[in-house]
Design an enzyme around this catalytic site. Structure first.
Site, PDB file in Angstrom:
ATOM      1  NE  ARG A  82      -2.800   0.619   3.526  1.00  0.00           N
ATOM      2  CZ  ARG A  82      -3.708   0.615   5.034  1.00  0.00           C
ATOM      3  NH1 ARG A  82      -4.557  -0.361   3.974  1.00  0.00           N
ATOM      4  NH2 ARG A  82      -3.098   0.039   5.876  1.00  0.00           N
ATOM      5  CE  LYS A 184      -2.798   3.874   7.441  1.00  0.00           C
ATOM      6  NZ  LYS A 184      -3.978   4.363   7.091  1.00  0.00           N
ATOM      7  CD  GLU A 220     -12.226   5.820   4.363  1.00  0.00           C
ATOM      8  OE1 GLU A 220     -11.686   4.897   5.012  1.00  0.00           O
ATOM      9  OE2 GLU A 220     -11.642   5.766   2.870  1.00  0.00           O
TER      10      GLU A 220
HETATM   11  C1  PLP Z   1      -5.198   3.106   7.266  1.00  0.00           C
HETATM   12  C2  PLP Z   1      -6.886   3.771   7.140  1.00  0.00           C
HETATM   13  C3  PLP Z   1      -7.859   2.725   7.593  1.00  0.00           C
HETATM   14  C4  PLP Z   1      -8.134   1.369   8.054  1.00  0.00           C
HETATM   15  O1  PLP Z   1      -6.787   0.520   6.857  1.00  0.00           O
HETATM   16  P1  PLP Z   1      -6.193  -0.915   8.162  1.00  0.00           P
HETATM   17  O2  PLP Z   1      -5.327  -1.337   6.855  1.00  0.00           O
HETATM   18  O3  PLP Z   1      -7.188  -1.493   7.958  1.00  0.00           O
HETATM   19  O4  PLP Z   1      -5.416  -0.299   8.935  1.00  0.00           O
HETATM   20  C5  PLP Z   1      -9.370   2.773   6.895  1.00  0.00           C
HETATM   21  N1  PLP Z   1     -10.058   4.300   6.031  1.00  0.00           N
HETATM   22  C6  PLP Z   1      -8.719   5.264   6.149  1.00  0.00           C
HETATM   23  C7  PLP Z   1      -8.973   6.534   5.766  1.00  0.00           C
HETATM   24  C8  PLP Z   1      -7.436   5.058   6.510  1.00  0.00           C
HETATM   25  O5  PLP Z   1      -6.288   6.020   6.596  1.00  0.00           O
END
Ligand code: PLP
Length: 339
Positions: A82, A184, A220
């Site tokens: 990722r 991210k 989300e």
């Molecule tokens: C990190 C994150 C998640 C969750 O991701 P995981 O890999 O399950 O920890 C979901 N939404 C957002 C916006 C994130 O930054």
């Protein structure tokens, strides 16, 4: 080095540890393995790409002790991949998976005294990739830093799983089509702080974001992915580029399908979600948080009388069981940290 750590006082907050990992590279050079240095402040150019234009990414993962007394990561290769996709999007040199995984392992090994005992929490591991070199015009930085630090965190739910009350934002959006919501990128998070604080001031645990195009579909919950259950079928918003592809989300989909549950990755309207039987959100920090209610304007939908629904509970137990090694790791998700 021998001071006692009060594990029971840990929350999800920063505790400085001993050691962090750093490696640097120039724009067109290959990444080389880095080194462990004492945890602490670092020097950076005031003109660094990350400070001026937000050219940066983060990851979040946990290492923890299992019932077989091993120390493991959960699917760390997925975090590495990722971050590579994010690096492509933000025009940074992607860190090879082998360097990423080696770095997070070394950080856990070097800070082992900070790793909570089983069931008392975990080591939260925070990899960062940033444009560290100076640049004045809006363009990729000339050099990059990959950094990993760790901090012990307490169990997310102290004294048992609690349901959370959520508010749908009628004004703010998290991500736009074609933007950076699917990676991210550090810049995605500051704009969510004000809506989240406002929702908390009104007594909600978090905000729910709808899509920026039609303002009808759930995307989300703060920085967590959303699921709901209706008539025994599991629904979650499809990954269209504006939703962060959570590793917990992906794991829940795989576990549910393996258990014979029908899963739809699709558009999930707020209206549909508010008519569902169960709802929960998920991410590395909380694993699964059952949702007790969703409010939109003056309409409030409630689920399960303050208790997690049956499918939420089943998925939670299965996932946490795999993570703790009380259930078989059928998908080979655990990655042992050699000690
Ligand atoms: C990190 C994150 C998640 C969750 O991701 P995981 O890999 O399950 O920890 C979901 N939404 C957002 C916006 C994130 O930054």
């Amino acid at each position: 080095m021998s001071e006692e750590i009060d594990w029971d006082s840990l929350t999800f907050s920063l505790t400085p540890t001993d050691t962090m990992y750093i490696t640097d590279t120039d724009m067109n050079d290959a990444w080389m393995p880095g080194e462990l240095i004492p945890y602490g402040d670092m020097k950076i150019s005031p003109a660094a790409g990350v400070l001026n234009y937000g050219q940066g990414l983060f990851e979040g993962m946990k290492a923890y002790r299992t019932s077989k007394d091993r120390v493991v990561f959960f699917r760390p290769e997925e975090n590495a991949r990722r971050m590579q996709r994010g690096a492509d999007r933000l025009k940074m040199p992607p860190v090879p998976e082998s360097i990423f995984v080696d770095a997070v392992e070394q950080c856990v090994q070097a800070n082992l005294r900070w790793l909570p005992p089983m069931g008392r929490g975990a080591m939260y591991v925070r990899p960062l990739l940033m444009g560290s070199g100076p640049i004045l015009g809006v363009a990729p930085a000339p050099s990059y830093r990959f950094l990993v630090y760790v901090t012990p965190v307490g169990p997310y739910f102290k004294g048992g799983v609690k349901t959370i009350d959520l508010l749908i934002s009628d004004i703010y959006h998290r991500a736009a089509p074609g933007g950076s919501g699917g990676v991210k990128a550090i810049g995605n998070y500051a704009p969510g702080m004000m809506p989240s604080k406002d929702a908390k001031a009104k007594g909600y645990a978090e905000i729910i974001y709808l899509d920026a195009e039609t303002h009808t579909c759930i995307e989300e919950v703060g920085a967590a992915n959303f699921f709901c259950v209706k008539d025994g079928v599991l629904y979650t918003p499809e990954l269209t580029g504006t939703i962060l592809p959570g590793i917990t989300r992906d794991s829940i989909i795989q576990l549910a399908r393996h258990a014979g549950i029908e899963v739809h990755e699709t558009k999930v309207t707020a209206e549909f979600a508010m008519s569902a039987d169960e709802a929960f959100c998920c991410g590395t920090a909380a694993v699964i948080s059952p949702i007790g209610s969703i409010t939109q304007g003056d309409v409030k939908a409630t689920y399960g009388n303050g208790k997690p629904g049956p499918m939420t509970e089943k998925l939670y137990n299965h996932l946490v069981g795999i993570q703790n090694e009380t259930e078989e790791d059928i998908f080979g998700w655990l990655h042992e940290v050699p000690l």
